[in-house]
Design a protein around this motif. Structure first.
Motif, PDB file in Angstrom:
ATOM      1  N   LYS A 225       0.839  -1.196   0.000  1.00 21.91           N
ATOM      2  CA  LYS A 225       0.000   0.000   0.000  1.00 21.91           C
ATOM      3  C   LYS A 225       0.884   1.260   0.000  1.00 21.91           C
ATOM      4  N   LYS A 226       1.938   1.161   0.784  1.00 24.21           N
ATOM      5  CA  LYS A 226       2.893   2.267   0.828  1.00 24.21           C
ATOM      6  C   LYS A 226       3.506   2.497  -0.555  1.00 24.21           C
ATOM      7  N   TYR A 227       3.837   1.410  -1.255  1.00 24.38           N
ATOM      8  CA  TYR A 227       4.442   1.557  -2.585  1.00 24.38           C
ATOM      9  C   TYR A 227       3.441   2.164  -3.567  1.00 24.38           C
ATOM     10  N   GLN A 228       2.162   1.830  -3.371  1.00 26.01           N
ATOM     11  CA  GLN A 228       1.142   2.441  -4.229  1.00 26.01           C
ATOM     12  C   GLN A 228       1.054   3.943  -3.970  1.00 26.01           C
ATOM     13  N   GLU A 229       1.137   4.317  -2.703  1.00 26.17           N
ATOM     14  CA  GLU A 229       1.131   5.747  -2.349  1.00 26.17           C
ATOM     15  C   GLU A 229       2.310   6.457  -3.000  1.00 26.17           C
ATOM     16  N   ILE A 230       3.454   5.792  -2.926  1.00 18.85           N
ATOM     17  CA  ILE A 230       4.671   6.373  -3.505  1.00 18.85           C
ATOM     18  C   ILE A 230       4.482   6.539  -5.021  1.00 18.85           C
ATOM     19  N   GLU A 231       3.892   5.538  -5.650  1.00 18.97           N
ATOM     20  CA  GLU A 231       3.651   5.617  -7.101  1.00 18.97           C
ATOM     21  C   GLU A 231       2.735   6.795  -7.426  1.00 18.97           C
ATOM     22  N   LYS A 232       1.772   6.997  -6.545  1.00 22.04           N
ATOM     23  CA  LYS A 232       0.797   8.058  -6.775  1.00 22.04           C
ATOM     24  C   LYS A 232       1.439   9.445  -6.591  1.00 22.04           C
ATOM     25  N   ASN A 233       2.286   9.574  -5.576  1.00 21.36           N
ATOM     26  CA  ASN A 233       2.752  10.910  -5.177  1.00 21.36           C
ATOM     27  C   ASN A 233       4.146  11.299  -5.646  1.00 21.36           C
ATOM     28  N   GLU A 234       4.986  10.336  -5.909  1.00 26.06           N
ATOM     29  CA  GLU A 234       6.401  10.677  -6.055  1.00 26.06           C
ATOM     30  C   GLU A 234       6.960  10.508  -7.463  1.00 26.06           C
ATOM     31  N   PHE A 282      11.664   4.011  -9.815  1.00 27.25           N
ATOM     32  CA  PHE A 282      10.463   3.573  -9.111  1.00 27.25           C
ATOM     33  C   PHE A 282      10.044   4.757  -8.260  1.00 27.25           C
ATOM     34  N   PRO A 283       8.864   5.347  -8.445  1.00 25.33           N
ATOM     35  CA  PRO A 283       7.862   4.981  -9.455  1.00 25.33           C
ATOM     36  C   PRO A 283       8.339   5.254 -10.885  1.00 25.33           C
ATOM     37  N   PHE A 284       7.791   4.492 -11.808  1.00 30.88           N
ATOM     38  CA  PHE A 284       8.174   4.566 -13.222  1.00 30.88           C
ATOM     39  C   PHE A 284       7.051   5.248 -13.997  1.00 30.88           C
ATOM     40  N   PRO A 285       7.371   6.095 -14.964  1.00 36.70           N
ATOM     41  CA  PRO A 285       6.314   6.844 -15.674  1.00 36.70           C
ATOM     42  C   PRO A 285       5.519   5.961 -16.638  1.00 36.70           C
ATOM     43  N   LYS A 286       4.906   4.904 -16.116  1.00 36.69           N
ATOM     44  CA  LYS A 286       4.241   3.966 -17.037  1.00 36.69           C
ATOM     45  C   LYS A 286       2.979   4.565 -17.646  1.00 36.69           C
ATOM     46  N   GLY A 287       2.279   5.438 -16.890  1.00 39.78           N
ATOM     47  CA  GLY A 287       1.092   6.097 -17.441  1.00 39.78           C
ATOM     48  C   GLY A 287       1.460   6.985 -18.616  1.00 39.78           C
ATOM     49  N   LYS A 288       2.512   7.760 -18.430  1.00 40.25           N
ATOM     50  CA  LYS A 288       2.966   8.655 -19.494  1.00 40.25           C
ATOM     51  C   LYS A 288       3.369   7.849 -20.734  1.00 40.25           C
ATOM     52  N   ILE A 289       4.061   6.750 -20.505  1.00 37.52           N
ATOM     53  CA  ILE A 289       4.504   5.906 -21.626  1.00 37.52           C
ATOM     54  C   ILE A 289       3.278   5.308 -22.335  1.00 37.52           C
ATOM     55  N   ALA A 290       2.311   4.846 -21.545  1.00 36.61           N
ATOM     56  CA  ALA A 290       1.097   4.268 -22.126  1.00 36.61           C
ATOM     57  C   ALA A 290       0.378   5.306 -22.988  1.00 36.61           C
ATOM     58  N   ASP A 291       0.265   6.532 -22.467  1.00 42.54           N
ATOM     59  CA  ASP A 291      -0.374   7.600 -23.245  1.00 42.54           C
ATOM     60  C   ASP A 291       0.357   7.835 -24.562  1.00 42.54           C
ATOM     61  N   LEU A 292       1.676   7.947 -24.457  1.00 40.94           N
ATOM     62  CA  LEU A 292       2.469   8.206 -25.661  1.00 40.94           C
ATOM     63  C   LEU A 292       2.329   7.072 -26.672  1.00 40.94           C
ATOM     64  N   SER A 293       2.245   5.835 -26.154  1.00 40.16           N
ATOM     65  CA  SER A 293       2.214   4.678 -27.059  1.00 40.16           C
ATOM     66  C   SER A 293       0.945   4.676 -27.918  1.00 40.16           C
ATOM     67  N   GLU A 294      -0.059   5.434 -27.492  1.00 39.15           N
ATOM     68  CA  GLU A 294      -1.304   5.527 -28.274  1.00 39.15           C
ATOM     69  C   GLU A 294      -1.108   6.386 -29.522  1.00 39.15           C
ATOM     70  N   ARG A 295      -0.136   7.298 -29.465  1.00 40.14           N
ATOM     71  CA  ARG A 295      -0.051   8.264 -30.570  1.00 40.14           C
ATOM     72  C   ARG A 295       1.308   8.347 -31.267  1.00 40.14           C
ATOM     73  N   VAL A 296       2.333   7.698 -30.729  1.00 43.57           N
ATOM     74  CA  VAL A 296       3.634   7.802 -31.414  1.00 43.57           C
ATOM     75  C   VAL A 296       3.897   6.549 -32.245  1.00 43.57           C
ATOM     76  N   LYS A 297       4.902   6.651 -33.133  1.00 43.45           N
ATOM     77  CA  LYS A 297       5.190   5.534 -34.030  1.00 43.45           C
ATOM     78  C   LYS A 297       6.130   4.511 -33.393  1.00 43.45           C
ATOM     79  N   LYS A 298       7.028   4.998 -32.582  1.00 47.25           N
ATOM     80  CA  LYS A 298       8.039   4.074 -32.086  1.00 47.25           C
ATOM     81  C   LYS A 298       8.786   4.646 -30.878  1.00 47.25           C
ATOM     82  N   PHE A 299       9.240   3.736 -30.022  1.00 44.19           N
ATOM     83  CA  PHE A 299      10.110   4.110 -28.900  1.00 44.19           C
ATOM     84  C   PHE A 299      11.515   3.575 -29.165  1.00 44.19           C
ATOM     85  N   LEU A 300      12.497   4.333 -28.700  1.00 45.68           N
ATOM     86  CA  LEU A 300      13.866   3.808 -28.648  1.00 45.68           C
ATOM     87  C   LEU A 300      14.371   4.004 -27.222  1.00 45.68           C
TER      88      LEU A 300
END
Lengths: 351, 85, 478
Positions: A225-234, A282-300
């Motif tokens: 739960k603490k790690y989830q809080e950290i993901e949310k806030n940090e 950690f936390p990792f910007p997975k939300g940001k990456i997911a958003d970008l993956s909807e509209r970009v052609k490729k990641f490197l």
């Protein structure tokens, strides 16, 4: 206040002192020894304790002891030394002790070499020791961030009662850049869970033992739960030219600096490319990456390792677009030209 | 409720806190401690005081590994009645 | 004054509330286990010295892992063998506290050998109780470092064989050889007389800490009837008859009459003091306007190379410092990793109008070569139309490439003329600054405040800047 030209490794200790760190326990290892040397110079001057321990294991356990006493305490090492410390970090995570560990990564596995690598991503970001824990990981890429993120690491550690890593490479440690310093903290609140050697705190117990499986599960759930809080806030990351981008390059630490120059050059060439730099791994910007993956052609993804962070990028992208990896190992730092060519090819293979 | 003064030493073994190791019995110079024939609820033959000749030397207290299985009252101990009952 | 009653010490909890067992009054130790006796001695001493409130008890890994169930003190549970390190950390954090590190033989004399040896050697002002029962009790009777020759355990089923497992480790003897410990004694629990001595030793070891005398260790030969598969009374005889000849009792070291108490001084500086003490008050608060740089030399990516001792890294750092004073974005990176071969030193410097991306300069726009190998090595890397400045008094060849600009500078010769060869680097710095217009002379003077730590050398380096600056201006082509 005016800036001072300073090595990243020196800035770490200044940031630590400003954040109220008065205890340092460490063991010499290249390329992190300068942090110990700066600590040996400065921490006793401000009334603190510097102690060169007999081993990395002893050092992290001294950190465990001082952290039990509610003190802001740190250690620093480099990859092989961090491997040795993992036992103590697991205990500190289990006992919920705040502390800061700086890892100036070098080449591995084994003795490897002293050149800058990023092969510790997995051992640092995924927990590292035994058990169900993670530590917040801050990845500076400049002298200023070596100071500021170390300082922030103490705040996060105390707020969540967890060990926090500052993960950097030899380049960021050795590099001198102008650094601006804030005001020092001089008052430290008493931690109600800590052991101070007095009547008020004597009912406190610092321990990672939970004999009963259900109790231990409960403790683990609390940690999660603490790690989830950290993901949310940090979560922290840097975006560079991502608004209209077709291609995203990702890298952390020194690699992100090289990639930024690459992006600048490719933008001059007219390529729509941008940089996403995780500041926290950690936390990792997975939300940001997911958003970008909807509209970009490729990641490197570029790392100075065998492809560790790229796994996390792929998990976040979930197959929505291709994710390419380029890595150098052994302490070879990719050149700007090398990465420029690599990033330029993203467009070739897509069209 | 006046205080009384103990005029002869006394040893008390708490049956439920005794693990029946026998170290007190082995240690006692006047041999006034003995295993009881009965078991306590833990299943140990607990030690007990035969009721006479304790010198209050205290060696049984230090021989006993348990924090409160044995209490030794020495001569001159002031008591109200309850604890020495 | 002797108490008229011997009963449970106040330093034990009334109820062992942390013990998950239904019975909150009975400790978890096996019948006849020596841990209980030592616990009683410790708790009684904490009572008598009135220090329980400020005591912090470190529970190890071993049967006494749950010592924190019992002691009404601050409690910390440590990893296997690490108790002396944890004790060091907490004692240094709170020097006024009484820190007890309580360890078994596997914990202290096997996995934690380094920690105990070094805590002792540092003379940490802590008290260590070492329970030697020649066996691993908690894990079920395996061989300990103190297991006796021919003693059978579950991992020495045919008896400890010195050719395979070596000999029992004699901790009191070992620790007493170190200079720092003030008190080391080995005691035993096997009869009334020995228990009385053990009790006194425990008290003394704690009192030493209360009086800030330093490191004390008491080794206690202690029964493990379950591990030894003996009844408790026979266990005592085994200590006397079998252990004792191997582990002689007695005081191995006692400096308590000789040493002086040491108290850690306290110091809590103010914010202003902290900033001064950690050297983050800048040498200069002056700001300098950017000089007028000749167009082609804007945003230089510089590599400075030479041999160790020429002040190569300092020259680079001064470039970055000057850049910072003129409000440029700068970076300085010393040669590092695979590049660091052959005794040459080099560094990478960026002086940019916009933030520095990569600090690595693989293809410099400016190469400053202070010796021949540096010129030979890096000439090929220089960007087309780049600038190479080289010390022509040391390098007896010319720049081969025709697509770069070369500025031969007899820096060492000029420095010698000034009377200090070591100023060649500052001459070079100034020549480069003047030649390209990158920095003003005033900026360079100010840079010296940071670059030259020895104040007496400032004047000569100022002269070096004058000489270099003059050279740069007179050789300008643009």
């Amino acid at each position: 206040m005016a800036k001072i030209l300073m090595k990243g490794n020196d800035a770490v200790i200044r940031g630590a002192v400003l954040s109220g760190c008065r205890m340092y326990f460490g063991y010499p290892i290249t390329p992190a020894s300068e942090i110990a040397e700066a600590a040996a110079n400065y921490i006793p001057k401000v009334g603190g304790t510097f102690l060169q321990a007999e081993s990395e294991v002893a050092a992290i356990n001294m950190v465990y002891g001082a952290a039990s006493g509610g003190m802001r305490v740190m250690t620093a090492s480099s990859s092989p030394g961090i491997s040795l410390k993992q036992e103590g970090v697991s205990y500190a995570a289990g006992a919920e002790l705040p502390c800061v560990i700086v890892d100036i990564m070098r080449g591995g596995p084994g003795l490897g070499n002293i050149a800058p690598e990023q092969g510790d991503y997995n051992q640092i970001v995924k927990g590292g020791g035994h058990g169900n824990y993670k530590c917040p990981v801050l990845a500076p890429n400049s002298g200023q961030e070596m100071c500021d993120l170390t300082r922030m690491a103490f705040d996060i550690a105390e707020k969540y009662r967890t060990p926090v890593y500052v993960l950097a490479d030899g380049y960021t440690g050795q590099m001198m850049e102008p650094v601006e310093f804030g005001e020092p903290l001089t008052k430290f609140p008493r931690q109600d869970w800590a052991v101070y050697g007095d009547a008020v705190s004597k009912h406190n117990l610092i321990s990672s033992i939970y004999l009963d499986p259900e109790e231990l599960e409960e403790h683990n759930l609390k940690l999660q739960k603490k790690y989830q809080e950290i993901e949310k806030n940090e979560l922290r990351y840097e975006e560079f030219m991502l608004d209209d981008t077709d291609y995203v390059v990702m890298g952390f630490g020194i690699v992100s600096r090289i990639l930024k120059t690459v992006v600048e050059k490719l933008r001059e060439d007219g390529m729509k490319i941008g940089l996403l730099r995780p500041i926290t791994l950690f936390p990792f910007p997975k939300g940001k990456i997911a958003d970008l993956s909807e509209r970009v052609k490729k990641f490197l993804v570029v790392e100075m390792n065998n492809g560790q962070m790229v796994d996390d990028v792929r998990l976040a992208v979930m197959g929505k677009c291709p994710v390419e990896f380029y890595g150098r190992m052994g302490g070879v730092v990719p050149s700007m030209t090398e990465l420029y060519e690599k990033a330029k090819q993203l467009a070739d293979s897509t069209n | 409720m006046g205080k009384k003064i103990l005029d002869k030493p006394f040893v008390k073994v708490e049956p439920e806190l005794c693990k029946g190791c026998g170290l007190c019995i082995d240690a006692c110079p006047t041999e006034v401690l003995k295993f009881h024939t009965k078991f306590n609820s833990k299943g140990y033959h607990y030690a007990f005081y035969l009721g006479d000749n304790c010198t209050g030397c205290g060696v049984c207290f230090y021989a006993c590994p348990e924090p409160e299985a044995i209490v030794v009252y020495k001569k001159g101990y002031e008591y109200t009645g309850e604890e020495v009952a | 004054m002797a108490s008229k009653v011997l009963q449970k010490a106040n330093s034990f909890y009334d109820q062992y509330f942390r013990n998950p067992s239904a019975d909150k009054k009975m400790p978890h130790y096996c019948p006849g286990c020596g841990h209980g006796n030592v616990h009683k001695f410790i708790a009684e001493a904490l009572d008598d010295f009135e220090v329980a409130d400020k005591t912090i008890f470190i529970s190890p890994v071993g049967c006494s892992v749950f010592a924190y169930y019992y002691f009404d003190t601050g409690n910390i549970q440590a990893a296997h063998g690490r108790a002396p390190a944890v004790a060091t950390g907490i004692k240094r954090a709170h020097p006024h506290s009484i820190v007890i590190s309580y360890q078994g033989d596997g914990d202290l004399a096997a996995i934690g050998t380094a920690e105990i040896l070094h805590a002792a050697n540092r003379g940490e002002n802590i008290t260590v109780f070492f329970i030697n029962n020649a066996i691993y009790g908690m894990t079920g009777g395996q061989m300990a470092p103190t297991t006796l020759i021919e003693q059978r355990t579950t991992t020495s089923p045919r008896g400890r064989n010195p050719h395979n497992e070596g000999y029992p480790v004699k901790v009191a003897e070992l620790i007493s050889q170190l200079q720092a410990p003030v008190y080391v004694e080995r005691v035993a629990l096997f009869d009334n007389k020995q228990r009385a001595k053990a009790r006194i030793a425990v008290r003394k070891a704690i009192k030493n800490q209360v009086e800030n005398l330093g490191f004390s260790l008491v080794e206690i030969l202690s029964p493990c009837p379950s591990g030894w598969k003996m009844d408790p009374v026979d266990s005592m005889k085994w200590i006397r008859d079998v252990m004792l000849p191997q582990f002689p009792l007695g005081v191995y070291k006692d400096l308590t009459k000789e040493v002086k108490p040491y108290e850690v001084p306290e110091f809590a500086p103010s914010a202003k003091e902290i900033k001064e003490l950690i050297d983050i008050v800048p040498d200069s608060n002056k700001k300098f306007k950017k000089s007028k740089v000749i167009e082609k030399y804007i945003n230089p990516e510089i590599k400075v190379a030479g041999f160790g001792g020429q002040g190569v890294l300092l020259l680079g750092a001064a470039l970055a410092q000057a850049g910072m004073l003129e409000d440029y974005h700068v970076s300085w990176l010393p040669s590092y990793g695979p590049e660091m071969r052959g005794g040459t030193a080099n560094c990478h410097v960026n002086v940019r109008n916009i933030p520095v991306g990569s600090p690595v300069v693989s293809n410099p726009t400016v190469l400053i070569a202070l010796n021949r190998p540096s010129l030979e090595k890096f000439e090929q890397d220089v960007e087309k139309d780049g600038l190479i400045i080289f010390d022509s008094s040391l390098i007896d060849l010319d720049v081969k490439r025709k697509d770069v600009e070369a500025l031969p500078l007899p820096a060492t010769q000029l420095a010698d003329k000034l009377g200090n060869t070591r100023t060649a680097n500052m001459i070079t710095l100034a020549a480069y600054a003047a030649y390209t217009g990158l920095f003003s002379k005033e900026t360079l003077y100010e840079t010296l405040k940071t670059a030259i730590k020895r104040r007496v050398l400032i004047d000569i380096n100022k002269k070096a800047i004058d000489v270099g600056y003059e050279f740069g201006l007179t050789h300008r082509k643009n």
